[in-house]
Design a protein around this motif. Structure first.
Motif, short mmCIF file in Angstrom:
data_model
loop_
_atom_site.label_atom_id
_atom_site.label_comp_id
_atom_site.label_asym_id
_atom_site.label_seq_id
_atom_site.Cartn_x
_atom_site.Cartn_y
_atom_site.Cartn_z
N PHE A 17 0.83 -1.20 0.00
CA PHE A 17 0.00 0.00 0.00
C PHE A 17 0.87 1.25 0.00
CE2 PHE A 17 -3.32 -2.68 2.30
CZ PHE A 17 -4.07 -2.87 1.15
N CYS A 18 1.93 1.23 0.75
CA CYS A 18 2.79 2.41 0.88
C CYS A 18 3.54 2.74 -0.40
CB CYS A 18 3.80 2.21 2.00
SG CYS A 18 3.00 2.19 3.62
N SER A 19 3.84 1.76 -1.22
CA SER A 19 4.63 2.04 -2.41
C SER A 19 3.90 3.02 -3.33
CB SER A 19 4.96 0.75 -3.16
OG SER A 19 3.78 0.14 -3.63
N PHE A 20 2.59 2.93 -3.44
CA PHE A 20 1.85 3.87 -4.28
C PHE A 20 1.57 5.18 -3.55
CE2 PHE A 20 1.93 1.25 -7.61
CZ PHE A 20 0.85 0.44 -7.93
N SER A 21 1.23 5.09 -2.27
CA SER A 21 0.86 6.31 -1.56
C SER A 21 2.04 7.23 -1.33
CB SER A 21 0.17 5.96 -0.24
OG SER A 21 1.06 5.27 0.59
N ALA A 22 3.27 6.70 -1.40
CA ALA A 22 4.45 7.55 -1.22
C ALA A 22 4.67 8.46 -2.42
CB ALA A 22 5.67 6.68 -0.99
N LEU A 23 4.09 8.12 -3.55
CA LEU A 23 4.26 8.93 -4.75
C LEU A 23 3.31 10.12 -4.73
CD1 LEU A 23 4.49 6.08 -7.38
CD2 LEU A 23 6.37 7.41 -6.45
N ALA A 24 3.68 11.14 -5.47
CA ALA A 24 2.85 12.35 -5.57
C ALA A 24 1.61 12.06 -6.41
CB ALA A 24 3.67 13.47 -6.19
N GLU A 25 0.79 13.08 -6.51
CA GLU A 25 -0.43 12.97 -7.30
C GLU A 25 -0.12 12.76 -8.79
OE1 GLU A 25 -3.78 15.89 -5.68
OE2 GLU A 25 -1.88 16.93 -6.17
N VAL A 26 -1.11 12.22 -9.49
CA VAL A 26 -1.03 12.09 -10.94
C VAL A 26 -1.84 13.24 -11.53
CG1 VAL A 26 -1.66 10.68 -12.95
CG2 VAL A 26 -0.73 9.59 -10.87
N ALA A 27 -1.28 13.89 -12.55
CA ALA A 27 -1.96 14.99 -13.24
C ALA A 27 -2.24 14.59 -14.68
CB ALA A 27 -1.09 16.24 -13.22
N VAL A 28 -3.49 14.76 -15.10
CA VAL A 28 -3.86 14.54 -16.50
C VAL A 28 -3.69 15.89 -17.19
CG1 VAL A 28 -5.69 13.84 -18.09
CG2 VAL A 28 -5.44 12.69 -15.85
N VAL A 29 -2.95 15.88 -18.31
CA VAL A 29 -2.58 17.13 -18.97
C VAL A 29 -2.99 17.16 -20.43
CG1 VAL A 29 -0.65 17.58 -17.40
CG2 VAL A 29 -0.24 16.26 -19.48
N VAL A 30 -3.26 18.39 -20.90
CA VAL A 30 -3.57 18.65 -22.31
C VAL A 30 -2.77 19.87 -22.75
CG1 VAL A 30 -5.90 17.65 -22.24
CG2 VAL A 30 -5.59 20.08 -21.73
N HIS A 31 -2.84 20.16 -24.03
CA HIS A 31 -2.20 21.35 -24.60
C HIS A 31 -2.83 22.59 -23.97
CE1 HIS A 31 -1.16 24.36 -27.65
NE2 HIS A 31 -0.12 23.57 -27.94
N PRO A 32 -2.06 23.65 -23.70
CA PRO A 32 -2.61 24.85 -23.07
C PRO A 32 -3.78 25.49 -23.83
CG PRO A 32 -0.23 24.93 -23.06
CD PRO A 32 -0.62 23.74 -23.89
N SER A 33 -3.83 25.32 -25.15
CA SER A 33 -4.91 25.92 -25.93
C SER A 33 -6.20 25.09 -25.89
CB SER A 33 -4.49 26.09 -27.39
OG SER A 33 -4.37 24.83 -28.03
N ASN A 34 -6.11 23.87 -25.37
CA ASN A 34 -7.27 22.99 -25.34
C ASN A 34 -8.21 23.44 -24.21
OD1 ASN A 34 -9.09 20.82 -25.21
ND2 ASN A 34 -7.51 19.37 -25.85
#
Length: 141
Positions: A17-34
């Motif tokens: 459980f700790c191996s995933f929770s130790a990581l930061a958040e995941v961000a879903v990203v797109v092009h700035p103009s989108n």
């Protein structure tokens, strides 16, 4: 020496459980103009090949991190609700039946950022700590 069931469970379960929770958040990203507004469910549909166009009609080009990436594992389990092996089996079936093409794989989060920043039709995900001003975050989890 006797071990309780709880002790054995905790010694096995907590590290995984700790191996995933130790990581930061995941961000879903797109092009700035989108200017897209997507829900987590929309993103799930995109990455499972069930949603192929943005609301404006442009074709969506999803970018996936390479297999084995911690960020990809978190994305698969937390957002798609499937393990990496389940995702692989899912896409194998769609490819075999000619009903789908999986997202393009890239080697690194920097490559996700660079690809998304140069093409308004792409969508990707990275560890939130890797986000730059070259992309726009639409969801963090």
């Amino acid at each position: 020496m006797k071990y309780s069931v709880l002790t054995v469970f905790l010694s096995v379960a907590i590290p995984s459980f700790c191996s995933f929770s130790a990581l930061a958040e995941v961000a879903v990203v797109v092009h700035p103009s989108n200017q897209v507004n997507l829900t987590k469910n929309d993103i799930k549909k995109i990455y499972l090949g069930k949603m192929k166009n943005f609301a404006d009609g442009k074709v969506i080009l999803p970018i996936d991190l390479a297999e084995g990436s911690d960020t990809r594992s978190i994305f698969n389990t937390e957002l798609l609700g499937k393990s990496s092996s389940q995702i692989k089996a899912y896409w194998s079936k769609l490819i075999f039946t000619g009903k789908g093409t999986p997202p393009k794989n890239v080697k690194s989060e920097n490559e996700v950022i660079n690809t998304v920043s140069t093409n308004p039709s792409t969508i990707g995900y990275v560890d939130a700590s890797k986000v730059t001003d070259k992309v726009k975050v639409i969801i963090k989890f």
